[in-house]
Design a protein around this motif. Structure first.
Motif, PDB file in Angstrom:
ATOM      1  N   ARG A  62       0.824  -1.201   0.000  1.00  0.00           N
ATOM      2  CA  ARG A  62       0.000   0.000   0.000  1.00  0.00           C
ATOM      3  C   ARG A  62       0.863   1.258   0.000  1.00  0.00           C
ATOM      4  N   ILE A  63       0.293   2.312  -0.548  1.00  0.00           N
ATOM      5  CA  ILE A  63       0.998   3.600  -0.625  1.00  0.00           C
ATOM      6  C   ILE A  63       0.038   4.665  -0.097  1.00  0.00           C
ATOM      7  N   PRO A  64       0.432   5.449   0.909  1.00  0.00           N
ATOM      8  CA  PRO A  64      -0.484   6.451   1.464  1.00  0.00           C
ATOM      9  C   PRO A  64      -0.897   7.483   0.417  1.00  0.00           C
ATOM     10  N   PHE A  65      -2.191   7.804   0.389  1.00  0.00           N
ATOM     11  CA  PHE A  65      -2.659   8.851  -0.520  1.00  0.00           C
ATOM     12  C   PHE A  65      -1.953  10.172  -0.206  1.00  0.00           C
ATOM     13  N   ALA A  66      -1.676  10.412   1.084  1.00  0.00           N
ATOM     14  CA  ALA A  66      -1.040  11.668   1.473  1.00  0.00           C
ATOM     15  C   ALA A  66       0.282  11.843   0.725  1.00  0.00           C
ATOM     16  N   LYS A  67       0.979  10.727   0.525  1.00  0.00           N
ATOM     17  CA  LYS A  67       2.260  10.799  -0.173  1.00  0.00           C
ATOM     18  C   LYS A  67       2.042  11.064  -1.669  1.00  0.00           C
ATOM     19  N   ILE A  68       1.089  10.317  -2.245  1.00  0.00           N
ATOM     20  CA  ILE A  68       0.873  10.440  -3.695  1.00  0.00           C
ATOM     21  C   ILE A  68       0.273  11.800  -4.057  1.00  0.00           C
ATOM     22  N   LEU A  69      -0.613  12.299  -3.196  1.00  0.00           N
ATOM     23  CA  LEU A  69      -1.358  13.521  -3.557  1.00  0.00           C
ATOM     24  C   LEU A  69      -0.734  14.798  -2.983  1.00  0.00           C
ATOM     25  N   LYS A  70       0.429  14.638  -2.353  1.00  0.00           N
ATOM     26  CA  LYS A  70       1.105  15.796  -1.775  1.00  0.00           C
ATOM     27  C   LYS A  70       1.295  16.890  -2.838  1.00  0.00           C
ATOM     28  N   ASP A  71       0.919  18.106  -2.511  1.00  0.00           N
ATOM     29  CA  ASP A  71       1.042  19.262  -3.420  1.00  0.00           C
ATOM     30  C   ASP A  71       0.183  19.157  -4.681  1.00  0.00           C
ATOM     31  N   LYS A  72      -0.745  18.209  -4.719  1.00  0.00           N
ATOM     32  CA  LYS A  72      -1.611  18.081  -5.904  1.00  0.00           C
ATOM     33  C   LYS A  72      -2.927  18.813  -5.638  1.00  0.00           C
ATOM     34  N   PRO A  73      -3.532  19.372  -6.690  1.00  0.00           N
ATOM     35  CA  PRO A  73      -4.815  20.049  -6.488  1.00  0.00           C
ATOM     36  C   PRO A  73      -5.978  19.058  -6.407  1.00  0.00           C
ATOM     37  N   VAL A  74      -5.823  18.064  -5.556  1.00  0.00           N
ATOM     38  CA  VAL A  74      -6.855  17.038  -5.364  1.00  0.00           C
ATOM     39  C   VAL A  74      -7.109  16.928  -3.862  1.00  0.00           C
ATOM     40  N   SER A  75      -8.376  17.101  -3.437  1.00  0.00           N
ATOM     41  CA  SER A  75      -8.680  16.985  -2.007  1.00  0.00           C
ATOM     42  C   SER A  75      -9.036  15.539  -1.701  1.00  0.00           C
ATOM     43  N   PHE A  76      -8.329  14.954  -0.763  1.00  0.00           N
ATOM     44  CA  PHE A  76      -8.636  13.580  -0.376  1.00  0.00           C
ATOM     45  C   PHE A  76      -9.634  13.586   0.775  1.00  0.00           C
ATOM     46  N   VAL A  77     -10.684  12.786   0.638  1.00  0.00           N
ATOM     47  CA  VAL A  77     -11.680  12.658   1.696  1.00  0.00           C
ATOM     48  C   VAL A  77     -11.688  11.197   2.134  1.00  0.00           C
TER      49      VAL A  77
END
Ligand code: NAD
Length: 394
Positions: A62-77
């Motif tokens: 598994r890979i944390p979304f926080a790592k993948i989406l860091k600095d991306k204009p995508v809000s993770f919920v």
């Protein structure tokens, strides 16, 4: 209440790549992109059989979304999807109501039980990390109980279905069997761990040429796996499995690998359903729903040349970015494009050193070559993920 221009449900292969592509296409524009998932991490689902058998740790796949989406204009919920109101364009989740203009449904498959009694209650399906992990510990718990009971049911595993999922799990377990025998003081008879695969039809790995299914069954049989062909699961009980011919196979650890369908929450939402999944047009939109795309295992897509696409990671990886391009086009006044699907073939592993595959519908590969090809396919996905996440950008 949160509002999104594009809301992606599910961060698996299709949903995550879609969210990343949307982030890229809509960067700097006044559009909000959201990604909803019940877990805070992306799961490498194609490796879950290794978690189930204990050859991979849960954290390794598994890979944390926080790592993948860091600095991306995508809000993770982080939320569980409870219900969809397609008319109101609203998704009710454990984190409240989320409103959307465009919805991308990528929640992945859940086990297709065909209503077989007891499957949902007593069998585990490695469709997600949680059940794969539970399978591993249930198996070890039962093997530990064998010392107290000397009852063979505690050292018996039955796998329902000899599709890719069932065969890959059997292969991984067979490889681990000597460790289990040692660690749990299992008797030498029948390899210690008893592994059965009960398959309804007369062959393994159904989409492959028959010869490849025979190869897989023979190699696993050499490692002690017993295939019962023409043996559908009729009922699963706490003490074992009732097969089609009325035989009762005592077993405390049961895996269900009989196929996937769209999750219950989507089937309740009022989508059309075909073969257990949501039919989509060639632009990946759900017919009758202008603003809803369905991708990955939930989608039923029929390609003009290839026919219905199988619910695989390969399919999801192609669908996600295309649906994202189309969703971005709808928002920015562009035009939607059809998915141009490719089928590169597939490889099924038979434990950590052996595999069988068929590439481009022609090339048949076996053994270590097939195994390393499978590894290369996994590495390729990680490379695609890195590219889409912009991790190569200096
Ligand atoms: P599947 O539908 O491919 O296979 C399910 C198997 O279960 C079939 O052989 C079916 O005959 C059998 N079955 C159905 N009902 C049964 C019953 N009552 N009792 C016993 N057997 C029964 O499902 P899957 O293996 O989970 O695969 C799902 C999709 O994922 C497929 O498209 C597959 O190709 C893909 N997949 C690919 C890989 C890979 O590429 N390595 C790995 C796993 C899954």
């Amino acid at each position: 209440v949160q509002e999104f221009d594009v809301l992606v449900l599910g961060g698996g292969y299709a949903g995550l790549l879609a969210a990343l592509r949307l982030g890229k296409r809509l960067a700097g524009k006044p559009f909000r992109v959201g990604l909803v998932d019940r877990n805070p991490y992306h799961t490498l689902v194609t490796e879950l059989h290794r978690v189930a058998a204990g050859t991979a740790s849960p954290t390794a796949v598994r890979i944390p979304f926080a790592k993948i989406l860091k600095d991306k204009p995508v809000s993770f919920v982080r939320a569980e999807v409870h219900a969809l109101d397609l008319r109101e364009r609203r998704v009710d989740t454990s984190a409240g109501a989320l409103h959307y203009k465009i919805l991308l449904v990528a929640l992945g498959g859940e086990a297709e039980t065909y209503g077989i009694p007891g499957v949902a209650e007593h069998a585990l399906s490695a469709t997600a990390l949680a059940p794969a992990r539970l399978f591993r510990y249930r198996l070890e718990h039962n093997l530990a109980r064998y010392a107290y009971t000397q009852d063979d049911a505690f050292r018996t595993v039955v796998i329902g279905g000899a599709g890719f999922t069932g065969v890959e799990l059997a292969g991984e377990l067979a490889f681990r069997a000597p460790d289990f025998r040692e660690a749990f003081d299992l008797p030498d008879t029948e390899g210690g761990l008893r592994i059965f695969v009960a398959e309804a039809t007369d062959r393994a790995l159904p989409p492959f040429p028959e010869e490849l299914g025979r190869y897989a069954a023979r190699r696993l049989a050499e490692r002690g796996v017993r295939f019962l062909f023409g043996s559908p699961f009729r009922e699963v009980r706490e003490e074992g499995v009732l097969l089609g011919d009325g035989t009762f196979l005592p077993a405390r650890t049961v895996a269900w690998c009989g196929g996937v369908r769209a999750p219950e929450v989507l089937r309740r939402a009022g989508f059309p359903i075909q073969n257990g999944r949501i039919p989509v047009g060639n632009d990946l939109r759900v017919p009758g729903f202008e603003d809803v795309f369905a991708v990955g295992d939930v989608a039923f897509f029929v390609d003009e040349d290839l026919g219905p696409l199988p619910p695989t990671a390969q399919t999801a990886i192609q669908m996600g970015p295309q649906a994202a391009e189309n969703a971005a086009a709808l928002l920015t006044g562009g035009s939607v494009q059809p998915l141009r699907a490719k089928n590169r073939g597939a490889v099924a592993t038979l434990g950590p050193q052996d595999a069988v595959g068929c590439l481009y519908g022609r090339y048949r590969i076996y053994g270590r070559l097939a195994f390393w090809t499978k590894r290369a396919i996994e590495m390729r996905y990680l490379a695609i993920l890195r590219r889409e996440a912009g991790w190569y950008t200096p």
